[in-house]
Design an enzyme around this catalytic site. Structure first.
Site, PDB file in Angstrom:
ATOM      1  N   CYS A 162       0.819  -1.217   0.000  1.00 51.79           N
ATOM      2  CA  CYS A 162       0.000   0.000   0.000  1.00 51.79           C
ATOM      3  C   CYS A 162       0.854   1.270   0.000  1.00 51.79           C
ATOM      4  CB  CYS A 162      -0.971   0.033   1.174  1.00 51.79           C
ATOM      5  SG  CYS A 162      -2.163   1.365   0.919  1.00 51.79           S
ATOM      6  N   CYS A 367      -5.816   2.200  -4.745  1.00 47.19           N
ATOM      7  CA  CYS A 367      -5.338   2.814  -3.519  1.00 47.19           C
ATOM      8  C   CYS A 367      -6.389   3.818  -3.044  1.00 47.19           C
ATOM      9  CB  CYS A 367      -4.001   3.511  -3.805  1.00 47.19           C
ATOM     10  SG  CYS A 367      -3.139   3.945  -2.303  1.00 47.19           S
TER      11      CYS A 367
HETATM   12  C1  LIG Z   1      -1.026   0.122   6.910  1.00 47.75           C
HETATM   13  C2  LIG Z   1      -1.481  -0.666   5.703  1.00 47.75           C
HETATM   14  C3  LIG Z   1      -2.486  -0.154   4.911  1.00 47.75           C
HETATM   15  C4  LIG Z   1      -2.916  -0.858   3.788  1.00 47.75           C
HETATM   16  N1  LIG Z   1      -3.950  -0.337   3.052  1.00 47.75           N
HETATM   17  C5  LIG Z   1      -4.429  -1.036   1.996  1.00 47.75           C
HETATM   18  C6  LIG Z   1      -5.568  -0.556   1.272  1.00 47.75           C
HETATM   19  O1  LIG Z   1      -6.133   0.488   1.588  1.00 47.75           O
HETATM   20  N2  LIG Z   1      -6.009  -1.286   0.223  1.00 47.75           N
HETATM   21  C7  LIG Z   1      -5.412  -2.464  -0.137  1.00 47.75           C
HETATM   22  O2  LIG Z   1      -5.875  -3.090  -1.085  1.00 47.75           O
HETATM   23  N3  LIG Z   1      -4.325  -2.936   0.520  1.00 47.75           N
HETATM   24  C8  LIG Z   1      -3.824  -2.261   1.580  1.00 47.75           C
HETATM   25  N4  LIG Z   1      -2.761  -2.761   2.289  1.00 47.75           N
HETATM   26  C9  LIG Z   1      -1.985  -3.897   1.727  1.00 47.75           C
HETATM   27  C10 LIG Z   1      -2.573  -5.277   1.978  1.00 47.75           C
HETATM   28  O3  LIG Z   1      -2.833  -5.470   3.345  1.00 47.75           O
HETATM   29  C11 LIG Z   1      -1.565  -6.306   1.467  1.00 47.75           C
HETATM   30  O4  LIG Z   1      -1.231  -6.000   0.125  1.00 47.75           O
HETATM   31  C12 LIG Z   1      -2.112  -7.722   1.533  1.00 47.75           C
HETATM   32  O5  LIG Z   1      -2.403  -8.082   2.870  1.00 47.75           O
HETATM   33  C13 LIG Z   1      -1.097  -8.707   0.956  1.00 47.75           C
HETATM   34  O6  LIG Z   1      -1.572 -10.008   1.029  1.00 47.75           O
HETATM   35  P1  LIG Z   1      -0.569 -11.249   1.045  1.00 47.75           P
HETATM   36  O7  LIG Z   1      -1.415 -12.460   1.137  1.00 47.75           O
HETATM   37  O8  LIG Z   1       0.427 -11.113  -0.041  1.00 47.75           O
HETATM   38  O9  LIG Z   1       0.230 -11.061   2.420  1.00 47.75           O
HETATM   39  P2  LIG Z   1      -0.376 -11.100   3.885  1.00 47.75           P
HETATM   40  O10 LIG Z   1      -1.820 -10.808   3.885  1.00 47.75           O
HETATM   41  O11 LIG Z   1       0.515 -10.228   4.704  1.00 47.75           O
HETATM   42  O12 LIG Z   1      -0.229 -12.622   4.330  1.00 47.75           O
HETATM   43  C14 LIG Z   1       0.994 -13.309   4.346  1.00 47.75           C
HETATM   44  C15 LIG Z   1       0.795 -14.620   5.092  1.00 47.75           C
HETATM   45  O13 LIG Z   1       1.964 -15.438   4.927  1.00 47.75           O
HETATM   46  C16 LIG Z   1       2.281 -16.041   6.161  1.00 47.75           C
HETATM   47  N5  LIG Z   1       3.717 -16.356   6.200  1.00 47.75           N
HETATM   48  C17 LIG Z   1       4.739 -15.487   6.389  1.00 47.75           C
HETATM   49  N6  LIG Z   1       5.902 -16.163   6.419  1.00 47.75           N
HETATM   50  C18 LIG Z   1       5.607 -17.480   6.226  1.00 47.75           C
HETATM   51  C19 LIG Z   1       6.391 -18.662   6.167  1.00 47.75           C
HETATM   52  N7  LIG Z   1       7.719 -18.640   6.353  1.00 47.75           N
HETATM   53  N8  LIG Z   1       5.773 -19.826   5.930  1.00 47.75           N
HETATM   54  C20 LIG Z   1       4.420 -19.874   5.761  1.00 47.75           C
HETATM   55  N9  LIG Z   1       3.629 -18.784   5.828  1.00 47.75           N
HETATM   56  C21 LIG Z   1       4.215 -17.603   6.066  1.00 47.75           C
HETATM   57  C22 LIG Z   1       1.870 -14.985   7.188  1.00 47.75           C
HETATM   58  O14 LIG Z   1       1.668 -15.574   8.468  1.00 47.75           O
HETATM   59  C23 LIG Z   1       0.597 -14.414   6.603  1.00 47.75           C
HETATM   60  O15 LIG Z   1      -0.553 -15.117   7.041  1.00 47.75           O
HETATM   61  C24 LIG Z   1      -2.318  -2.104   3.448  1.00 47.75           C
HETATM   62  C25 LIG Z   1      -1.307  -2.625   4.266  1.00 47.75           C
HETATM   63  C26 LIG Z   1      -0.903  -1.923   5.386  1.00 47.75           C
HETATM   64  C27 LIG Z   1       0.167  -2.512   6.278  1.00 47.75           C
END
Ligand SMILES: Cc1cc2nc3c(=O)[nH]c(=O)nc-3n(C[C@H](O)[C@H](O)[C@H](O)COP(=O)(O)OP(=O)(O)OC[C@H]3O[C@@H](n4cnc5c(N)ncnc54)[C@H](O)[C@@H]3O)c2cc1C
Length: 423
Positions: A162, A367
């Site tokens: 983000c 965004c």
């Molecule tokens: C402050 C903030 C504001 C945001 N605002 C927005 C917004 O307004 N709109 C929007 O669309 N997005 C927003 N986002 C971004 C959004 O939250 C992320 O892009 C999204 O969560 C990414 O998803 P992901 O599944 O890639 O990672 P995540 O949701 O972070 O999940 C990763 C997973 O992998 C697991 N994992 C980590 N390491 C390992 C390992 N070694 N082995 C197995 N599992 C593991 C973790 O436990 C976790 O469950 C924001 C993020 C933040 C921090």
């Protein structure tokens, strides 16, 4: 439990749960295992709202077990190593798991230690970060209790999840201080490693007006390297010394020093005093990805090497990746994942069926940027950095309806539809 799975998903976050659910909707006979050690699942997009005092932090966290799709196996382990040439992963515990197909989505790594002193400074002395579940409520404490002085908001030079979050909270803080009648006493600085406020010109124009209205001094190409919570100082490196001198000389506080480099190309180091600091850490691929054969060797931050349109790994055809961990040059958001997940599902099924890959991801991301309490600009765009608006009105204009979308509708959609693969 067998240690071989037809489809192995690494990470049960936004991407992992969405893609697992969507796969099962398409083909209920698939045998899927999800590897994730986390007990809790976080709705991170609401942390900005928590920092602005309008969302309960406890509503951003739920038990992971309640969202693992039925008919999948949850392996509560952390992956440590990938051996894609033998279709195997090794976990921190030593457990080995093999697979026919793998989807990699363990998110992004927050490199707190790349800013000296930041981790230790968080949550006290008016230093906070909405990128940390524990600190986000403290952001609101410090905004609410601020009585004027120098407020600094940082944005690192690496891509982050983000990209709007470092400045979203700044606009809300400024609006709060304006309404409280203390804005005149506030000297606000945005210290950003980027070169523009927003990459899409149509949305940039709107944000530049907000910066101007709030009298926010912006330091571009300014890379934060240290934050000292006790001394209340921030250090950043920049090549734009003249620009920095100019904007700091206009500031009320004027408490800064510049250690200049010797030649035009060298980097100068600026030290500034602050009374309040919201900081965002540099980010990169998780270390176990960086150190694996899956990484893109040409990418300094070590992201998973995929084809940016098909989401298939460039060298291992039975591996796909999505979410924050990939080298796709899109903005890293949950909104991007909504469009990536169906592409991964369609193309993975095509690989399994020995058919050509036909689904394409166009780099869509969104965004939602609040410009004040009650108004939000929903910026949507794709790989070409052109607007890709969903609604039949000009989304570059901040609106109350988009504020309601962000604060009420999207959180509901996330827990009830997106993670369940139905939106
Ligand atoms: C402050 C903030 C504001 C945001 N605002 C927005 C917004 O307004 N709109 C929007 O669309 N997005 C927003 N986002 C971004 C959004 O939250 C992320 O892009 C999204 O969560 C990414 O998803 P992901 O599944 O890639 O990672 P995540 O949701 O972070 O999940 C990763 C997973 O992998 C697991 N994992 C980590 N390491 C390992 C390992 N070694 N082995 C197995 N599992 C593991 C973790 O436990 C976790 O469950 C924001 C993020 C933040 C921090």
């Amino acid at each position: 439990m067998t240690n071989h799975h037809q489809i192995l998903i690494i990470g049960g976050g936004n991407a992992g749960l969405s893609v697992a659910s969507q796969l099962l909707h398409k083909r209920s006979t698939l045998k899927i295992a999800i590897v994730d050690p986390a007990e809790k699942h976080y709705y991170q997009p609401a942390w900005t709202l928590v920092g602005a005092g309008i969302f309960d932090i406890n509503k951003t966290v739920r038990n992971e077990k309640d969202f693992i799709p039925k008919n999948t196996i949850w392996i509560k382990e952390a992956v440590a190593e990938f051996e894609p040439s033998s279709n195997k992963v090794k976990c921190v515990s030593g457990t080995e798991i093999t697979y026919d197909y793998m989807i990699v989505c363990p998110g992004i790594q927050l490199d707190w230690n790349k800013i000296k002193g930041l981790k230790e400074a968080l949550g006290k002395n008016n230093v906070s970060s909405n990128y940390d579940f524990k600190s986000a409520p403290y952001t609101w404490e410090m905004i609410k209790n601020f009585k004027g002085g120098t407020a600094v908001f940082t944005n690192p030079s690496t891509p982050i999840k983000c990209g709007g979050a470092p400045h979203k909270i700044m606009y809300l803080a400024v609006d709060y201080w304006r309404k409280k009648g203390i804005l005149e006493k506030c000297d606000i600085h945005y210290v950003s490693g980027a070169t523009v406020i927003f990459g899409v010109p149509e949305y940039k124009v709107t944000l530049e007006k907000v910066l101007l209205k709030g009298n926010i001094k912006v330091h571009y190409s300014a890379n934060t390297i240290a934050i000292d919570g006790n001394a209340k100082t921030i250090e950043f490196e920049t090549k734009n010394t003249e620009f920095v001198k100019q904007s700091l000389s206009k500031s009320a506080a004027g408490c800064y020093s510049i250690a200049e480099g010797n030649d035009a190309d060298s980097v100068s180091r600026v030290t500034m005093n602050f009374d309040l600091c919201h900081a965002v850490p540099p980010q990169s691929a998780p270390d176990f990805i960086k150190n694996s054969p899956l990484r893109d060797q040409a990418n300094a931050l070590g992201y998973v090497e995929i084809d940016k349109n098909t989401m298939q790994h460039s060298r291992f055809p039975n591996v796909f990746a999505l979410g924050d961990c990939t080298n796709a040059p899109c903005s890293k958001t949950g909104a991007a994942i909504r469009k990536q997940a169906p592409v991964v599902v369609a193309n993975l099924l095509a690989v399994m069926d020995k058919k050509p890959l036909s689904a394409q991801y166009d780099g869509y991301s969104a965004c939602p940027i609040p410009t004040e309490y009650g108004k939000l600009m929903l910026a949507e765009f794709d790989y070409t950095n052109k607007p890709k608006m969903t609604f039949p009105f000009d989304q570059a204009k901040p609106r109350w309806t988009m504020w309601i979308l962000k604060t009420k509708i999207l959180p509901w959609l996330y827990w009830n539809k997106i993670l369940k693969g139905t939106a």
